[in-house]
Design an enzyme around this catalytic site. Structure first.
Site, PDB file in Angstrom:
ATOM      1  N   HIS A   1      32.590  75.268 -39.302  1.00  0.00           N
ATOM      2  CA  HIS A   1      32.090  73.909 -39.090  1.00  0.00           C
ATOM      3  C   HIS A   1      32.794  72.981 -40.070  1.00  0.00           C
ATOM      4  O   HIS A   1      32.705  73.163 -41.289  1.00  0.00           O
ATOM      5  CB  HIS A   1      30.583  73.845 -39.329  1.00  0.00           C
ATOM      6  CG  HIS A   1      30.058  72.439 -39.355  1.00  0.00           C
ATOM      7  ND1 HIS A   1      29.627  71.788 -38.236  1.00  0.00           N
ATOM      8  CD2 HIS A   1      29.922  71.563 -40.376  1.00  0.00           C
ATOM      9  CE1 HIS A   1      29.239  70.557 -38.563  1.00  0.00           C
ATOM     10  NE2 HIS A   1      29.403  70.404 -39.857  1.00  0.00           N
TER      11      HIS A   1
ATOM     12  N   ASN B   1      32.426  64.627 -37.742  1.00  0.00           N
ATOM     13  CA  ASN B   1      31.353  65.590 -37.989  1.00  0.00           C
ATOM     14  C   ASN B   1      30.159  65.192 -37.112  1.00  0.00           C
ATOM     15  O   ASN B   1      29.525  64.165 -37.341  1.00  0.00           O
ATOM     16  CB  ASN B   1      30.959  65.577 -39.469  1.00  0.00           C
ATOM     17  CG  ASN B   1      29.900  66.618 -39.812  1.00  0.00           C
ATOM     18  OD1 ASN B   1      29.190  67.113 -38.939  1.00  0.00           O
ATOM     19  ND2 ASN B   1      29.774  66.948 -41.083  1.00  0.00           N
TER      20      ASN B   1
ATOM     21  N   CYS C   1      23.898  70.359 -40.336  1.00  0.00           N
ATOM     22  CA  CYS C   1      25.173  70.900 -39.872  1.00  0.00           C
ATOM     23  C   CYS C   1      25.151  72.400 -39.607  1.00  0.00           C
ATOM     24  O   CYS C   1      26.042  72.917 -38.937  1.00  0.00           O
ATOM     25  CB  CYS C   1      26.262  70.584 -40.887  1.00  0.00           C
ATOM     26  SG  CYS C   1      26.637  68.811 -41.006  1.00  0.00           S
TER      27      CYS C   1
ATOM     28  N   PHE D   1      30.781  60.616 -39.528  1.00  0.00           N
ATOM     29  CA  PHE D   1      29.895  61.220 -38.536  1.00  0.00           C
ATOM     30  C   PHE D   1      30.030  60.580 -37.158  1.00  0.00           C
ATOM     31  O   PHE D   1      30.305  59.389 -37.027  1.00  0.00           O
ATOM     32  CB  PHE D   1      28.438  61.151 -39.002  1.00  0.00           C
ATOM     33  CG  PHE D   1      28.124  62.156 -40.078  1.00  0.00           C
ATOM     34  CD1 PHE D   1      27.725  63.435 -39.749  1.00  0.00           C
ATOM     35  CD2 PHE D   1      28.258  61.826 -41.419  1.00  0.00           C
ATOM     36  CE1 PHE D   1      27.443  64.368 -40.721  1.00  0.00           C
ATOM     37  CE2 PHE D   1      27.980  62.753 -42.409  1.00  0.00           C
ATOM     38  CZ  PHE D   1      27.577  64.029 -42.068  1.00  0.00           C
TER      39      PHE D   1
END
Length: 738
Positions: free
Chosen positions: A658, A691, A519, A570
């Site tokens: 993020h 994500n 990430c 995700f």
């Protein structure tokens, strides 16, 4: 490691200034070798005995090969270094998350704020690529000292001989293991440092029409590597013009007016160069000596050549002022093409000579671009399949043939708490029908997963890049550098090369590939692009991040509780950004200025985010205490960047974080006492995309750009934050441009 003590080095961190005041210099070299020494005259018996092979034809072939190659592994690694500000780590044999850069930094006792860059799967050109990367860092960060480490082993490719794999015998006779290190810095301290080479200019190029010459794939059995017999011939076809491009920068006409440090991929390559360029017999002697004593140790070997060069320079045996470093690695579109990593002309240092400042083109045209890097354009690419969160439970359980009530209840709870509404995915029912083993527990599926991932990241990455180029408004031919980021592909050559070809970028576009950073990869890509843009006047850097969850997709298991978190959180996609300094007012419309960057890892947290490549794909684990660990250090980390412009209050900044998950955002909001709207664009990106690993910070920046354009953000300064394996913090102080 010898000669590595640096004394007190002024300054710390990336981005302290956009000009270091001098060209980068090679200050020290060191090497580490396995204790096991393999003498070439004993090799045939050793290899055949170790692989239980008694085939007479195989023995005869190996005996012929050993006449041309000599390699041995000698010595031990030296002392650790404490005064390093940056670490560049190179390997084609280390595939994990977090990577060897983190573990080396810890083992060597480097400070947690040592800025790390990891270059993986570059093959024999990796060492020269590491020098190029270190050059940009050193020249763009005053007082910095960059430790470059290359480490390779042949274990991934070791296998018994087979008539179907004739190159295995070449590898067995030629390649060796080892590690090397170099220290790079500009403006050396005269009383403490003893530089011996100045790094002037660099260039990278690929040779069109050389498909399938070099090829490496990771599979369940290890690395499957192939090398075409026509490699020396292909290199010969382009090498003269390639070298002259750099020689022209300093007005050198004759090849014999240079000294040479060539990666000795094998004797045939050296022989071809010697004949083609009409080199005097002693010009390649240090390359031949390195090959004789170590074999081809992939990315390391160029440093062994430089070690011999240093010895020759120290004793005054080299009369030429200027020289070339050459290395050759994998490349290609349909198959593979050869590309050349050419470092500099590099120039030996003479006493009492000031740093030269030469203006030219390409990398190293100056050690200062005259301005901070700016974000000029953004773009994204998404799979066609949209996954609505209210359909995730039924879709996932049906796809994996799971009817466990407890698993259903847990996944339903996770889907509610993630705050995600939509995601985009490559995985589909059609893909699972085509590859049913992907949903079968315990089945080796690394090869089909990588095949799917390799195709997907190219398609998504190209779409994102075209969107960014469209917003930028200038042709693709104006891109000078490409930074490629992914944790979803493992191949040699990498996606950077395939994307450059697909987008029609010029063959001399300089490519940097950042793999397996998780990430934090997107923010690391911005940091890398910042150094490149500021250190190369007129450059325009295309950053592409592309990710898919195919490597980690698998049926639910009570032994892997994190699989359900992945299924609920995700997504897949790609993003692109264009970075450059000194924008052209009439053609470019920047919206963010990249001021200062910082990276830091939290000691003792390397198991909190953990990913390992296995026969079934990637085994990924995420500790529940990740938000807590981030909270423990985030205030001090942010204040280090804020102090550079005198900002005291967290709410006096805009924020682009993020969104690893809602728990991380909630912890930051409470810990830093942020106003409710400070993280709204991060929450919006999480809601609309999930994500998407390295990509997600770019989706946040896209929302930030929209807010800046409509004047909805009143603050001048902001922070970009991302968190990755390590635990690694990536941060950048930025200034909004209305």
């Amino acid at each position: 490691m010898s000669g590595l003590g640096l004394g007190n080095i002024a300054g710390e961190g990336n981005g302290r200034s956009h000009c270091s005041g001098g060209k980068a210099k090679l200050l020290a070299l060191g090497k580490a070798l396995p204790k096991n020494v393999l003498h070439q005259d004993k090799f045939v018996d050793t290899y055949l005995h170790g692989t239980s092979c008694n085939d007479p034809a195989t023995r005869a072939k190996l005996e012929r090969l050993q006449e041309h190659h000599t390699h041995a592994a000698l010595g031990e690694w030296g002392r650790p270094v404490a005064d390093i500000t940056h670490l560049v780590y190179i390997s084609s044999t280390d595939i994990r998350l977090p990577g060897g850069d983190l573990f080396l930094a810890t083992r060597l006792g480097l400070p947690p704020n040592t800025v790390r860059t990891s270059l993986l799967l570059l093959g024999c050109s990796g060492g020269a690529a590491g020098l190029r990367t270190a050059k940009d860092i050193a020249e763009n960060n005053p007082g910095s000292r960059v430790l470059v480490i290359a480490a390779e082993t042949t274990v991934l490719g070791f296998r018994p001989p087979s008539h179907d794999r004739p190159y295995d015998l070449v590898s067995a006779a030629l390649f060796g293991d080892g590690a090397s290190a170099a220290i790079i810095g500009a403006s050396p301290i005269r009383a403490e440092e003893d530089p011996f080479l100045e790094l002037e200019f660099s260039r990278q190029d690929f040779l069109p029409g050389t498909d399938k010459v070099i090829n490496g794939k990771i599979a369940e059995e290890g690395s499957d590597f192939k090398l075409g017999r026509d490699l020396p011939e292909k290199i010969e076809s382009r090498i003269e013009g390639f070298c002259r491009t750099l020689m022209d920068k300093v007005g050198i006409k004759e090849f014999n007016d240079l000294f040479w440090a060539v990666h000795p991929g094998g004797p045939a390559i050296l022989n071809r160069l010697e004949v083609c360029l009409e080199l005097e017999p002693d010009k390649l002697k240090i390359s031949r000596k390195a090959l004789m004593n170590y074999g081809n140790v992939s990315s390391n070997t160029i440093f062994y050549v430089l070690e011999y060069l240093r010895d020759e320079l120290k004793k005054g045996a080299i009369r030429e002022e200027w020289g070339l470093i050459l290395a050759f690695g994998p490349d290609g579109e349909v198959g593979e093409r050869v590309y050349v990593e050419l470092m500099f002309p590099f120039h030996r240092l003479r006493e009492n000579v000031a740093d030269p400042l030469r203006i030219g083109e390409g990398n190293g045209r100056s050690h200062c671009s005259g301005g901070k890097a700016k974000l000029l354009a953004l773009g994204k690419g998404l799979p066609k399949q949209v996954l609505h969160q209210d359909k995730v439970v039924e879709t996932y359980l049906q796809d994996t043939s799971c009817d466990d009530p407890a698993t259903r209840a847990k996944l339903e709870r996770l889907c509610r708490t993630t705050t995600v509404r939509t995601r985009y995915t490559v995985m589909s029912k059609e893909l699972l029908d085509e590859h049913p083993d992907l949903k079968t527990e315990g089945t080796p599926t690394l090869t089909p997963r990588l095949d799917i991932c390799n195709a997907a990241v190219l398609e998504l990455g190209a779409a994102a890049a075209r969107a960014a180029l469209g917003e930028w408004g200038r042709p693709a031919a104006d891109i000078t550098h490409l930074v490629y980021v992914s944790s979803s592909e493992i191949r040699l050559p990498g996606g950077d090369l395939f994307l450059a070809n697909r987008l029609g970028l010029p063959p001399n576009t300089v490519r940097t590939s950042l793999l397996l950073l998780g990430c934090s990869g997107g923010a690391a890509g911005l940091r890398t692009a910042k150094d490149i843009a500021e250190n190369n006047p007129g450059s325009r850097v295309l950053v592409i991040a592309a990710e898919t969850t195919v490597l980690g997709f698998r049926p639910p298991s009570h032994d892997r509780p994190y699989d359900l978190v992945g299924a609920a959180l995700f997504g897949d996609g790609a993003s692109a950004a264009i970075i450059g300094a000194s924008p052209i007012r009439t053609e470019e419309d920047p919206f963010l200025e990249l001021e200062f960057s910082r990276q830091e890892f939290l000691p003792g947290t390397d198991k909190v985010i953990d990913g390992k490549i296995a026969e079934e794909g990637i085994n990924f684990k995420l500790g529940r205490d990740l938000p807590e660990k981030i909270e423990s250090r985030i205030e001090g980390f942010c204040r280090t960047l804020m102090d550079k412009v005198g900002i005291k209050e967290f709410n006096d900044l805009f924020w682009a974080v993020h969104p690893g998950g809602p728990a991380i955002l909630n912890r930051l909001e409470v810990c830093l006492e942020l106003e409710p709207d400070k993280l709204k664009i991060s929450r919006k990106a999480l809601m609309n995309y999930g994500n998407v690993s390295s990509n997600t910070v770019f989706y946040v920046l896209e929302y930030l750009r929209d807010e800046l354009k409509k004047g909805a953000i009143r603050e001048e300064w902001g922070l970009i934050l991302a968190f990755g394996p390590g635990i690694t913090f990536e941060g950048m102080l930025v200034r909004g441009i209305n």
